[in-house]
Motif scaffolding. Structure first.
Motif, mmCIF file in Angstrom:
data_model
loop_
_atom_site.group_PDB
_atom_site.id
_atom_site.type_symbol
_atom_site.label_atom_id
_atom_site.label_comp_id
_atom_site.label_asym_id
_atom_site.label_seq_id
_atom_site.Cartn_x
_atom_site.Cartn_y
_atom_site.Cartn_z
ATOM 1 N N LYS A 16 0.820 -1.215 0.000
ATOM 2 C CA LYS A 16 0.000 0.000 0.000
ATOM 3 C C LYS A 16 0.851 1.262 0.000
ATOM 4 N N GLU A 17 2.027 1.193 0.606
ATOM 5 C CA GLU A 17 2.863 2.379 0.729
ATOM 6 C C GLU A 17 3.730 2.573 -0.513
ATOM 7 N N ILE A 18 3.937 3.831 -0.871
ATOM 8 C CA ILE A 18 4.855 4.168 -1.967
ATOM 9 C C ILE A 18 6.269 4.196 -1.396
ATOM 10 N N PRO A 19 7.214 3.481 -1.990
ATOM 11 C CA PRO A 19 8.593 3.495 -1.475
ATOM 12 C C PRO A 19 9.147 4.912 -1.402
ATOM 13 N N SER A 20 9.872 5.192 -0.341
ATOM 14 C CA SER A 20 10.404 6.543 -0.151
ATOM 15 C C SER A 20 11.355 6.940 -1.273
ATOM 16 N N GLN A 21 12.056 5.958 -1.845
ATOM 17 C CA GLN A 21 12.962 6.264 -2.946
ATOM 18 C C GLN A 21 12.213 6.776 -4.171
ATOM 19 N N ILE A 22 10.936 6.434 -4.283
ATOM 20 C CA ILE A 22 10.102 6.932 -5.379
ATOM 21 C C ILE A 22 9.375 8.210 -4.969
ATOM 22 N N ALA A 23 8.788 8.186 -3.778
ATOM 23 C CA ALA A 23 7.924 9.288 -3.339
ATOM 24 C C ALA A 23 8.658 10.618 -3.246
ATOM 25 N N TYR A 24 9.955 10.584 -2.878
ATOM 26 C CA TYR A 24 10.694 11.827 -2.657
ATOM 27 C C TYR A 24 11.706 12.121 -3.760
ATOM 28 N N ASP A 25 11.528 11.528 -4.907
ATOM 29 C CA ASP A 25 12.418 11.794 -6.035
ATOM 30 C C ASP A 25 11.561 12.211 -7.227
ATOM 31 N N THR A 26 11.707 13.455 -7.631
ATOM 32 C CA THR A 26 10.866 13.998 -8.710
ATOM 33 C C THR A 26 11.132 13.330 -10.055
ATOM 34 N N PHE A 46 6.471 6.262 -11.370
ATOM 35 C CA PHE A 46 6.718 4.908 -10.862
ATOM 36 C C PHE A 46 6.140 4.708 -9.465
ATOM 37 N N LYS A 47 5.085 5.446 -9.136
ATOM 38 C CA LYS A 47 4.515 5.358 -7.793
ATOM 39 C C LYS A 47 3.908 3.990 -7.504
ATOM 40 N N ASP A 48 3.558 3.231 -8.554
ATOM 41 C CA ASP A 48 2.957 1.910 -8.363
ATOM 42 C C ASP A 48 3.967 0.773 -8.484
ATOM 43 N N CYS A 49 5.230 1.112 -8.661
ATOM 44 C CA CYS A 49 6.267 0.076 -8.767
ATOM 45 C C CYS A 49 6.619 -0.420 -7.363
ATOM 46 N N ILE A 50 6.701 -1.718 -7.188
ATOM 47 C CA ILE A 50 6.940 -2.298 -5.864
ATOM 48 C C ILE A 50 8.302 -2.977 -5.753
ATOM 49 N N GLY A 51 9.075 -3.029 -6.843
ATOM 50 C CA GLY A 51 10.383 -3.661 -6.786
ATOM 51 C C GLY A 51 10.831 -4.130 -8.150
ATOM 52 N N ALA A 52 11.817 -5.003 -8.166
ATOM 53 C CA ALA A 52 12.369 -5.513 -9.422
ATOM 54 C C ALA A 52 12.649 -7.001 -9.290
ATOM 55 N N ILE A 53 12.553 -7.716 -10.407
ATOM 56 C CA ILE A 53 12.911 -9.133 -10.432
ATOM 57 C C ILE A 53 13.950 -9.351 -11.530
ATOM 58 N N LEU A 76 16.262 -17.016 -9.639
ATOM 59 C CA LEU A 76 15.390 -15.855 -9.786
ATOM 60 C C LEU A 76 15.245 -15.183 -8.429
ATOM 61 N N ALA A 77 15.341 -13.850 -8.418
ATOM 62 C CA ALA A 77 15.231 -13.109 -7.164
ATOM 63 C C ALA A 77 14.426 -11.838 -7.370
ATOM 64 N N ALA A 78 13.732 -11.421 -6.324
ATOM 65 C CA ALA A 78 13.004 -10.153 -6.305
ATOM 66 C C ALA A 78 13.524 -9.320 -5.148
ATOM 67 N N CYS A 79 13.612 -8.008 -5.356
ATOM 68 C CA CYS A 79 14.073 -7.124 -4.290
ATOM 69 C C CYS A 79 13.246 -5.845 -4.297
ATOM 70 N N ASP A 80 13.267 -5.151 -3.160
ATOM 71 C CA ASP A 80 12.550 -3.887 -3.060
ATOM 72 C C ASP A 80 13.520 -2.733 -3.279
ATOM 73 N N PHE A 81 13.066 -1.494 -3.026
ATOM 74 C CA PHE A 81 13.899 -0.332 -3.295
ATOM 75 C C PHE A 81 14.922 -0.060 -2.192
ATOM 76 N N ASP A 82 14.881 -0.832 -1.117
ATOM 77 C CA ASP A 82 15.930 -0.790 -0.104
ATOM 78 C C ASP A 82 17.026 -1.801 -0.408
ATOM 79 N N LEU A 83 16.933 -2.447 -1.596
ATOM 80 C CA LEU A 83 17.884 -3.482 -2.030
ATOM 81 C C LEU A 83 17.869 -4.690 -1.095
ATOM 82 N N LEU A 84 16.699 -4.983 -0.538
ATOM 83 C CA LEU A 84 16.518 -6.162 0.290
ATOM 84 C C LEU A 84 15.756 -7.221 -0.500
ATOM 85 N N PHE A 85 16.223 -8.446 -0.443
ATOM 86 C CA PHE A 85 15.541 -9.527 -1.147
ATOM 87 C C PHE A 85 14.177 -9.795 -0.515
ATOM 88 N N THR A 86 13.180 -9.912 -1.349
ATOM 89 C CA THR A 86 11.837 -10.272 -0.888
ATOM 90 C C THR A 86 11.427 -11.662 -1.348
#
Length: 300
Positions: A156-166, A172-179, A208-218
Motif C-alpha cells: 500500500k505504501e509508496i517506497p520513499s525512494q520513489i515518493a521523494y524523487d521527482t 513509478f509510484k505503483d512500482c513495488i520492486g524488481a525481479i 530468480l530473485a526479487a528485491c525492493d527499493f531498499d535493495l533487500l531480497f523479498t
C-alpha cells in the motif's frame, strides 16, 4: 592302486589346506586394514588452535577481524546463532557447539573456501564438515522463509525512494520492486552437467530473485538448471502457489528485463529500444520514441 589313490587324496588335502590358509591370510589383511583405518587411527588434526578456540577469538577480538572472516558483525553473528538454535532446530553435538557449526558454514560461504581449507581451519574431518554444512543449511532454509518477504505485504505504501524523487514520482509510484535472474556456478557430477550448462558454458544454477527499493531480497527461487530460460522459471514462479511468490496486487507492478514475458503486473522494456545514455544519440532515440507515441493517437 591303493598307493596311487592315497597320493591323490594327500595332494587334494594339501591343496585344500593351502587354500584355507590363503583365505585366513586374506581375512587377516582386511581386518588389519580396517583396524588401522577405523579403530586405531593416527590423529590428523592436532593443532592447539581448535575451531572452537578460533571462533571465540574472532568474536572477542576486533570487530574488523570478524567482519573480514564472516562478512557480518559480531552481534549479528551471535544473533544468527541464537535464532538458528532457538527457532530452527540447530542443536550442538557432543564435540561441536552451535557457534562453531554456524562459524564454519558462514566461513565457507564468505570465503568460498574448499573442504580441505576448512578442515585445517576448524580441525575437523571432511566428512564431519559436510555433515555439519548440511545441518546448518537445513536450518537456514527455515530461516529464509521468515526473512525473505516484503515488509508491506499489501504494497500500500509508496517506497520513499520513489515518493521523494521527482525523477520517478508520480511515474513509478505503483512500482513495488524488481525481479531478475543470475547464474551461480555449481560443482556437479559429469552425467548431470549437460542440463546445467547454459550460455555461460559452465554448470550453473539459474536463480530468480526479487528485491525492493531498499535493495533487500523479498523472494529467491533456486534449483533450476542453468540451461532453463528465464521466462520458464518466471512462469513456474507465478503459477506455483507453493512457492509463495509475493505477487503484485491490481495496479502495482515489478520492473523486469526483456528476458521475462509480458504479463499484467510486470513491466519490461520496449523491444529494441536503448535505455542507457551512453552518448549523444541517446537523446535522439528518446525523441524518436516520444514522436512515435505522439503519432499513435492520430492514426487511431
Amino acid at each position: 592302486m591303493d598307493l596311487h589313490a592315497k597320493c591323490i587324496r594327500s595332494r587334494k588335502r594339501h591343496r585344500n589346506d593351502n587354500e584355507f590358509w590363503d583365505l585366513v591370510a586374506c581375512a587377516l589383511s582386511y581386518l588389519y586394514l580396517y583396524y588401522v583405518k577405523y579403530i586405531h587411527k593416527e590423529p590428523c588434526f592436532t593443532s592447539l588452535q581448535t575451531g572452537e578456540k578460533w571462533m571465540h577469538e574472532m568474536l572477542s577480538g576486533h570487530e574488523k577481524r570478524c567482519f573480514n572472516m564472516f562478512r557480518m558483525t559480531q552481534n549479528t553473528f551471535r544473533q544468527l546463532c541464537i535464532d538458528l538454535e532457538s527457532k530452527h532446530g540447530l542443536l550442538p553435538s557432543y564435540r561441536i557447539s552451535t557457534l562453531e557449526k554456524v562459524g564454519l558454514f558462514v566461513y565457507i560461504l564468505s570465503k568460498g573456501a574448499s573442504n580441505r581449507d576448512v578442515q585445517e581451519r576448524f580441525q575437523h574431518s571432511g566428512e564431519t564438515l559436510s555433515r555439519i554444512f548440511k545441518e546448518v543449511l537445513d536450518a537456514i532454509d527455515g530461516l529464509s522463509s521468515k526473512i525473505l518477504k516484503p515488509r508491506d505485504h499489501e504494497f500500500k505504501e509508496i517506497p520513499s525512494q520513489i515518493a521523494y524523487d521527482t525523477r520517478y514520482m508520480p511515474h513509478f509510484k505503483d512500482c513495488i520492486g524488481a525481479i531478475d535472474g543470475t547464474h551461480i556456478d555449481v560443482i556437479i557430477s559429469e552425467e548431470d552437467q549437460l542440463r546445467y550448462r547454459g550460455r555461460k558454458g559452465t554448470p550453473t544454477l539459474n536463480v530468480l530473485a526479487a528485491c525492493d527499493f531498499d535493495l533487500l531480497f523479498t523472494f529467491v527461487l533456486t534449483g533450476w538448471e542453468g540451461s532453463a530460460h528465464d521466462s520458464r522459471i518466471f512462469l513456474d514462479c507465478i503459477s506455483n502457489p507453493s512457492l509463495n511468490f509475493p505477487k503484485p496486487p491490481p495496479g502495482k507492478y515489478y520492473l523486469a528485463d526483456k528476458g521475462y514475458p509480458e504479463r499484467n503486473g510486470y513491466l519490461t522494456p520496449y523491444h529494441k529500444i536503448r535505455y542507457h545514455p551512453i552518448h549523444q544519440s541517446f537523446v535522439l532515440q528518446i525523441q524518436e520514441v516520444l514522436e512515435k507515441f505522439s503519432i499513435v493517437p492520430i492514426h487511431l
